[in-house]
Motif scaffolding. Structure first.
Motif, PDB file in Angstrom:
ATOM      1  N   ASN A  82      22.743  -5.984 -28.456  1.00 49.96           N
ATOM      2  CA  ASN A  82      22.250  -6.801 -27.454  1.00 49.96           C
ATOM      3  C   ASN A  82      22.128  -5.496 -26.111  1.00 49.96           C
ATOM      4  O   ASN A  82      21.161  -5.636 -25.434  1.00 49.96           O
ATOM      5  CB  ASN A  82      23.059  -7.966 -26.962  1.00 49.96           C
ATOM      6  N   LYS A  83      23.429  -4.877 -25.827  1.00 47.77           N
ATOM      7  CA  LYS A  83      23.525  -3.947 -24.870  1.00 47.77           C
ATOM      8  C   LYS A  83      22.384  -2.871 -25.032  1.00 47.77           C
ATOM      9  O   LYS A  83      21.592  -2.411 -24.267  1.00 47.77           O
ATOM     10  CB  LYS A  83      24.883  -3.314 -25.017  1.00 47.77           C
ATOM     11  N   ASN A  84      22.249  -2.402 -26.463  1.00 43.41           N
ATOM     12  CA  ASN A  84      21.267  -1.396 -26.418  1.00 43.41           C
ATOM     13  C   ASN A  84      19.829  -1.890 -26.373  1.00 43.41           C
ATOM     14  O   ASN A  84      19.003  -1.026 -25.797  1.00 43.41           O
ATOM     15  CB  ASN A  84      21.401  -0.828 -28.250  1.00 43.41           C
ATOM     16  N   SER A  85      19.605  -2.987 -26.573  1.00 46.78           N
ATOM     17  CA  SER A  85      18.190  -3.818 -26.303  1.00 46.78           C
ATOM     18  C   SER A  85      17.928  -3.625 -25.073  1.00 46.78           C
ATOM     19  O   SER A  85      16.869  -3.329 -24.438  1.00 46.78           O
ATOM     20  CB  SER A  85      18.048  -5.158 -27.126  1.00 46.78           C
ATOM     21  N   ILE A  86      18.782  -4.157 -23.931  1.00 52.77           N
ATOM     22  CA  ILE A  86      18.586  -3.987 -22.564  1.00 52.77           C
ATOM     23  C   ILE A  86      18.486  -2.753 -22.355  1.00 52.77           C
ATOM     24  O   ILE A  86      17.366  -2.387 -21.636  1.00 52.77           O
ATOM     25  CB  ILE A  86      20.066  -4.543 -21.865  1.00 52.77           C
ATOM     26  N   TRP A  87      19.066  -1.736 -22.552  1.00 49.81           N
ATOM     27  CA  TRP A  87      18.879  -0.377 -22.047  1.00 49.81           C
ATOM     28  C   TRP A  87      17.504   0.199 -22.585  1.00 49.81           C
ATOM     29  O   TRP A  87      16.778   1.034 -21.885  1.00 49.81           O
ATOM     30  CB  TRP A  87      19.812   0.696 -22.416  1.00 49.81           C
ATOM     31  N   ILE A  88      17.215  -0.178 -23.780  1.00 55.32           N
ATOM     32  CA  ILE A  88      15.773   0.116 -24.642  1.00 55.32           C
ATOM     33  C   ILE A  88      14.736  -0.558 -23.462  1.00 55.32           C
ATOM     34  O   ILE A  88      13.796   0.204 -23.139  1.00 55.32           O
ATOM     35  CB  ILE A  88      15.681  -0.074 -25.848  1.00 55.32           C
ATOM     36  N   PHE A  89      14.920  -1.576 -23.308  1.00 59.75           N
ATOM     37  CA  PHE A  89      14.100  -2.479 -22.449  1.00 59.75           C
ATOM     38  C   PHE A  89      13.692  -1.778 -21.020  1.00 59.75           C
ATOM     39  O   PHE A  89      12.752  -1.602 -20.537  1.00 59.75           O
ATOM     40  CB  PHE A  89      14.368  -3.781 -22.271  1.00 59.75           C
ATOM     41  N   LEU A  90      14.969  -1.426 -20.229  1.00 58.99           N
ATOM     42  CA  LEU A  90      14.794  -0.565 -19.217  1.00 58.99           C
ATOM     43  C   LEU A  90      14.187   0.460 -19.405  1.00 58.99           C
ATOM     44  O   LEU A  90      13.271   1.264 -18.416  1.00 58.99           O
ATOM     45  CB  LEU A  90      16.125  -0.369 -18.521  1.00 58.99           C
ATOM     46  N   GLY A  91      14.384   1.528 -20.287  1.00 56.94           N
ATOM     47  CA  GLY A  91      13.730   2.685 -20.728  1.00 56.94           C
ATOM     48  C   GLY A  91      12.140   2.431 -20.959  1.00 56.94           C
ATOM     49  O   GLY A  91      11.483   3.254 -20.266  1.00 56.94           O
ATOM     50  N   VAL A  92      11.720   1.604 -21.711  1.00 57.08           N
ATOM     51  CA  VAL A  92      10.359   1.123 -21.931  1.00 57.08           C
ATOM     52  C   VAL A  92       9.694   0.920 -20.691  1.00 57.08           C
ATOM     53  O   VAL A  92       8.608   1.332 -19.988  1.00 57.08           O
ATOM     54  CB  VAL A  92      10.221   0.212 -22.951  1.00 57.08           C
ATOM     55  N   PHE A  93      10.150   0.009 -19.795  1.00 52.72           N
ATOM     56  CA  PHE A  93       9.908  -0.370 -18.178  1.00 52.72           C
ATOM     57  C   PHE A  93       9.687   0.756 -17.379  1.00 52.72           C
ATOM     58  O   PHE A  93       8.424   0.868 -16.958  1.00 52.72           O
ATOM     59  CB  PHE A  93      10.658  -1.121 -17.697  1.00 52.72           C
ATOM     60  N   PHE A  94      10.673   1.710 -17.560  1.00 50.58           N
ATOM     61  CA  PHE A  94      10.642   2.833 -16.727  1.00 50.58           C
ATOM     62  C   PHE A  94       9.253   3.703 -16.876  1.00 50.58           C
ATOM     63  O   PHE A  94       8.561   4.303 -16.141  1.00 50.58           O
ATOM     64  CB  PHE A  94      11.728   3.680 -16.581  1.00 50.58           C
ATOM     65  N   VAL A  95       9.109   3.986 -18.331  1.00 49.09           N
ATOM     66  CA  VAL A  95       8.197   4.763 -18.785  1.00 49.09           C
ATOM     67  C   VAL A  95       6.637   4.038 -18.573  1.00 49.09           C
ATOM     68  O   VAL A  95       5.817   4.669 -18.076  1.00 49.09           O
ATOM     69  CB  VAL A  95       8.019   4.829 -20.551  1.00 49.09           C
ATOM     70  N   CYS A  96       6.607   2.778 -18.631  1.00 48.81           N
ATOM     71  CA  CYS A  96       5.375   2.274 -18.106  1.00 48.81           C
ATOM     72  C   CYS A  96       5.018   2.269 -16.634  1.00 48.81           C
ATOM     73  O   CYS A  96       3.900   2.493 -16.251  1.00 48.81           O
ATOM     74  CB  CYS A  96       5.656   0.548 -18.505  1.00 48.81           C
ATOM     75  N   VAL A  97       6.135   2.138 -15.751  1.00 48.42           N
ATOM     76  CA  VAL A  97       5.963   2.667 -14.258  1.00 48.42           C
ATOM     77  C   VAL A  97       5.482   3.986 -14.171  1.00 48.42           C
ATOM     78  O   VAL A  97       4.409   4.211 -13.348  1.00 48.42           O
ATOM     79  CB  VAL A  97       7.344   2.462 -13.602  1.00 48.42           C
ATOM     80  N   LEU A  98       6.094   5.166 -14.857  1.00 54.69           N
ATOM     81  CA  LEU A  98       5.555   6.330 -14.752  1.00 54.69           C
ATOM     82  C   LEU A  98       3.950   6.583 -15.418  1.00 54.69           C
ATOM     83  O   LEU A  98       3.282   7.527 -14.791  1.00 54.69           O
ATOM     84  CB  LEU A  98       6.160   7.162 -15.583  1.00 54.69           C
ATOM     85  N   LEU A  99       3.526   5.717 -16.586  1.00 51.47           N
ATOM     86  CA  LEU A  99       2.301   6.285 -17.068  1.00 51.47           C
ATOM     87  C   LEU A  99       1.156   5.077 -16.338  1.00 51.47           C
ATOM     88  O   LEU A  99       0.164   5.458 -16.313  1.00 51.47           O
ATOM     89  CB  LEU A  99       2.513   5.517 -18.452  1.00 51.47           C
ATOM     90  N   ALA A 100       1.704   4.244 -15.520  1.00 49.86           N
ATOM     91  CA  ALA A 100       0.711   3.071 -14.792  1.00 49.86           C
ATOM     92  C   ALA A 100      -0.400   4.018 -14.150  1.00 49.86           C
ATOM     93  O   ALA A 100      -1.612   3.851 -14.238  1.00 49.86           O
ATOM     94  CB  ALA A 100       1.273   2.270 -13.893  1.00 49.86           C
ATOM     95  N   PRO A 101      -0.032   4.946 -13.029  1.00 46.56           N
ATOM     96  CA  PRO A 101      -0.917   5.746 -12.405  1.00 46.56           C
ATOM     97  C   PRO A 101      -1.956   6.483 -13.316  1.00 46.56           C
ATOM     98  O   PRO A 101      -3.133   6.576 -13.123  1.00 46.56           O
ATOM     99  CB  PRO A 101      -0.269   6.666 -11.351  1.00 46.56           C
ATOM    100  N   HIS A 102      -1.698   7.014 -14.482  1.00 48.04           N
ATOM    101  CA  HIS A 102      -2.422   7.699 -15.220  1.00 48.04           C
ATOM    102  C   HIS A 102      -3.305   6.806 -15.850  1.00 48.04           C
ATOM    103  O   HIS A 102      -4.678   7.158 -16.100  1.00 48.04           O
ATOM    104  CB  HIS A 102      -1.629   8.544 -16.057  1.00 48.04           C
ATOM    105  N   VAL A 103      -2.785   5.600 -16.413  1.00 44.87           N
ATOM    106  CA  VAL A 103      -3.787   4.496 -17.047  1.00 44.87           C
ATOM    107  C   VAL A 103      -4.826   4.100 -16.105  1.00 44.87           C
ATOM    108  O   VAL A 103      -5.975   4.002 -16.438  1.00 44.87           O
ATOM    109  CB  VAL A 103      -2.845   3.584 -17.631  1.00 44.87           C
ATOM    110  N   ALA A 104      -4.466   3.779 -14.784  1.00 43.73           N
ATOM    111  CA  ALA A 104      -5.187   3.224 -13.913  1.00 43.73           C
ATOM    112  C   ALA A 104      -6.510   3.986 -13.728  1.00 43.73           C
ATOM    113  O   ALA A 104      -7.552   3.276 -13.403  1.00 43.73           O
ATOM    114  CB  ALA A 104      -4.498   3.104 -12.458  1.00 43.73           C
ATOM    115  N   PHE A 105      -6.358   5.126 -13.601  1.00 42.92           N
ATOM    116  CA  PHE A 105      -7.537   6.034 -13.383  1.00 42.92           C
ATOM    117  C   PHE A 105      -7.931   6.972 -14.594  1.00 42.92           C
ATOM    118  O   PHE A 105      -8.618   7.700 -14.216  1.00 42.92           O
ATOM    119  CB  PHE A 105      -7.369   6.762 -12.207  1.00 42.92           C
ATOM    120  N   ILE A 106      -7.871   6.352 -15.644  1.00 47.82           N
ATOM    121  CA  ILE A 106      -8.183   7.268 -16.743  1.00 47.82           C
ATOM    122  C   ILE A 106      -9.690   7.083 -17.103  1.00 47.82           C
ATOM    123  O   ILE A 106     -10.124   8.228 -17.699  1.00 47.82           O
ATOM    124  CB  ILE A 106      -7.498   6.500 -18.040  1.00 47.82           C
ATOM    125  N   THR A 107     -10.515   6.187 -16.342  1.00 51.86           N
ATOM    126  CA  THR A 107     -12.049   6.539 -16.546  1.00 51.86           C
ATOM    127  C   THR A 107     -12.619   7.153 -15.345  1.00 51.86           C
ATOM    128  O   THR A 107     -13.674   7.065 -15.201  1.00 51.86           O
ATOM    129  CB  THR A 107     -12.480   5.248 -16.671  1.00 51.86           C
TER     130      THR A 107
END
Length: 496
Positions: free
Chosen positions: A19-44
């Motif tokens: 459960n602890k690992n899952s929480i940290w993994i979720f936070l890591g994935v969320f952080f990656v999504c935040v970093l990728l969001a600008p790139h995805v938003a203007f991909i076209t």
């Protein structure tokens, strides 16, 4: 009864850890999504992220026959192709479906990056690592790419695509971590075939294939022969096919390309490698000798060769962060295996609890990122969101102005000419390298004297009406005959 209670306690501990690992993994994935969001938003968006984007788009058109000019032009022209051809077919076919080669290349590049992160995690598992270690390795690839190599995230460039093919070969070689001898020689044979195929997407991804060759020669000669057989077959089939299709210009373009090398690039490469030092420090906790099937030797060779390759490649003009992707992946693998070892090993590391060492190691892996965050996140959103949003209209204005010009146009940023549906007539960067090495600018002087090109377009700001910021030697020749310059949108348009 005692055994039953002990088992129940152990199950509760395991479940709590998960459960602890899952929480940290979720936070890591969320952080990656935040970093990728600008790139995805203007991909076209019709704003060029790099001078490479338009160049790759034009060559993708040539590969699938939308432009009947040769994919590998003769060396006496001002357009060059120093990349292997496979990526142009992949991007070209997808671009034909979506209607824009640059957008297609950006999507493929982003998907290839995600695939490489996933493959890194799978390789950690194949080497005996834990699920948490695999997640850490994959997330590190994504986080470091988004923070330190963000110019290659969702950018139309074949580096991550070629890396993805090479990583596929790596996964085929390791499989699920079983004894290689039990799987027969087919696995190293197929892995060798795939890795050489990966080099036909991008030919500077050499650290892993060389590491595999040395590792197999030292550990299993029979599998080394099988691996080299797969490499040779791939080289003969694909190399022969491409040579038959493009002739000597293919070899000259890829292997004989003119390029300047600068010794100060070694410092850039060294700086890039030192940026991975937090993950490299994890090597102290990797159980090199205890990894199954001597994978420790393979990973050690990979990390060393990848770091050396990054440093040397950065001496080439025009070589950027893409030279560091192999080093990033190798360091992430070590970090994932180090975490796996600390999480499953002894409760104490010397006099320090293993959990404390584990937390410290993960923190050290992320330290460069966290130090950069206060300055980088505002910069990321300013450059990727605010700047692009502000320049979309201006970029479209430039594209419309270039489209309205009667005749051929040479754009320093080739994406502008691509979106204006103009044929490519000049590759500023590669031609500047050609001129710097050969001291021969006859082709440019000829078209300038004849006014064969209606206009030249530069994204560089003029310091004065006589000078430009980049490619000064080329612009000096151009401005001798093309004296009128007007700012149109994001670029200057220079005409006679």
């Amino acid at each position: 009864m005692n055994n039953k209670n002990h088992t129940e306690n152990m199950n509760r501990v395991v479940e709590k850890t998960r459960n602890k690992n899952s929480i940290w993994i979720f936070l890591g994935v969320f952080f990656v999504c935040v970093l990728l969001a600008p790139h995805v938003a203007f991909i076209t968006a019709h704003v060029s992220l790099s001078s490479n984007e338009g160049w790759n788009a034009y060559l993708a058109q040539r590969a699938i026959g939308l432009d009947h000019a040769p994919l590998y032009p003769p060396s006496d022209q001002m357009v060059f192709n120093n990349y292997p051809p496979s990526s142009f077919y992949v991007v070209g076919l997808f671009g034909w479906l979506v209607g824009d080669m640059i957008v297609a290349g950006r999507i493929i590049s982003l998907l290839a990056l995600l695939y490489c992160a996933w493959a890194t995690g799978r390789i950690v598992l194949a080497c005996g690592g834990t699920r948490a270690g695999a997640w850490l390795a994959g997330l590190l690839v994504m986080i470091y790419s988004a923070v330190f190599y963000s110019d290659y995230v969702a950018m139309d460039d074949p580096q991550w695509l070629g890396q993805a093919v090479i990583m596929t070969g790596f996964m085929v070689l390791l499989g699920n971590g079983r004894e290689p001898g039990r799987s027969g020689a087919w696995r190293p044979f197929c892995a060798g075939f795939i890795m050489v195929a990966g080099l036909t997407f991008k030919h500077n991804i050499l650290a892993l294939p060389v590491a595999v060759l040395v590792w197999l020669l030292l550990t299993d000669r029979r599998h080394a022969v099988a691996w080299m057989g797969g490499c040779l077959l791939s080289l003969c089939l694909l190399g022969g096919l491409y040579y038959a299709s493009f002739g000597p210009d293919f070899v000259q373009g890829v292997l004989g390309h003119k390029r300047l090398f600068r010794a100060y690039g070694l410092l850039k490469g060294l700086g890039n490698v030192l940026g991975l030092s937090g993950m490299v420090a994890s090597c102290a906790f990797v159980p090199w000798r205890r990894l199954r099937h001597r994978y420790g030797l393979l990973l050690g060779l990979y990390l060393g060769l990848a770091a050396a390759s990054a440093i040397v490649q950065r001496t080439g003009m025009g070589v950027s962060h893409n030279a560091c992707f192999e080093a990033l992946i190798a360091a992430s693998l070590c970090a994932g295996l180090a975490m796996s070892s600390l999480a499953t090993g002894a409760r104490m590391t010397g006099r320090v609890p293993a959990r404390a060492v584990l937390v410290g190691m993960v923190g050290l892996n992320l330290l460069p990122v966290m130090v950069s965050m206060p300055a980088y996140v505002p910069y990321l959103y300013r450059v990727s969101v605010t700047s692009i949003a502000e320049h979309i209209d201006a970029s479209n204005e430039t594209v419309a102005a270039v489209r309205a010009i009667d005749g051929n146009v040479a754009c320093e940023t080739l994406a502008l000419c691509y979106w204006a549906h103009k044929p490519v007539v000049m590759d500023f960067f590669n031609y500047s390298q050609h001129v710097a090495v050969t001291h021969d600018a006859t082709a440019l002087e000829r078209v300038v004297d004849r006014h064969d090109i209606a206009a030249f377009v530069s994204n560089s700001l003029f310091d004065t009406q006589e000078d430009v910021w980049e490619f000064t030697d080329l612009w000096r020749i151009i401005r001798a005959r093309y004296t009128h310059a007007r700012l149109q949108g994001v670029a200057y348009i220079v005409t006679p």
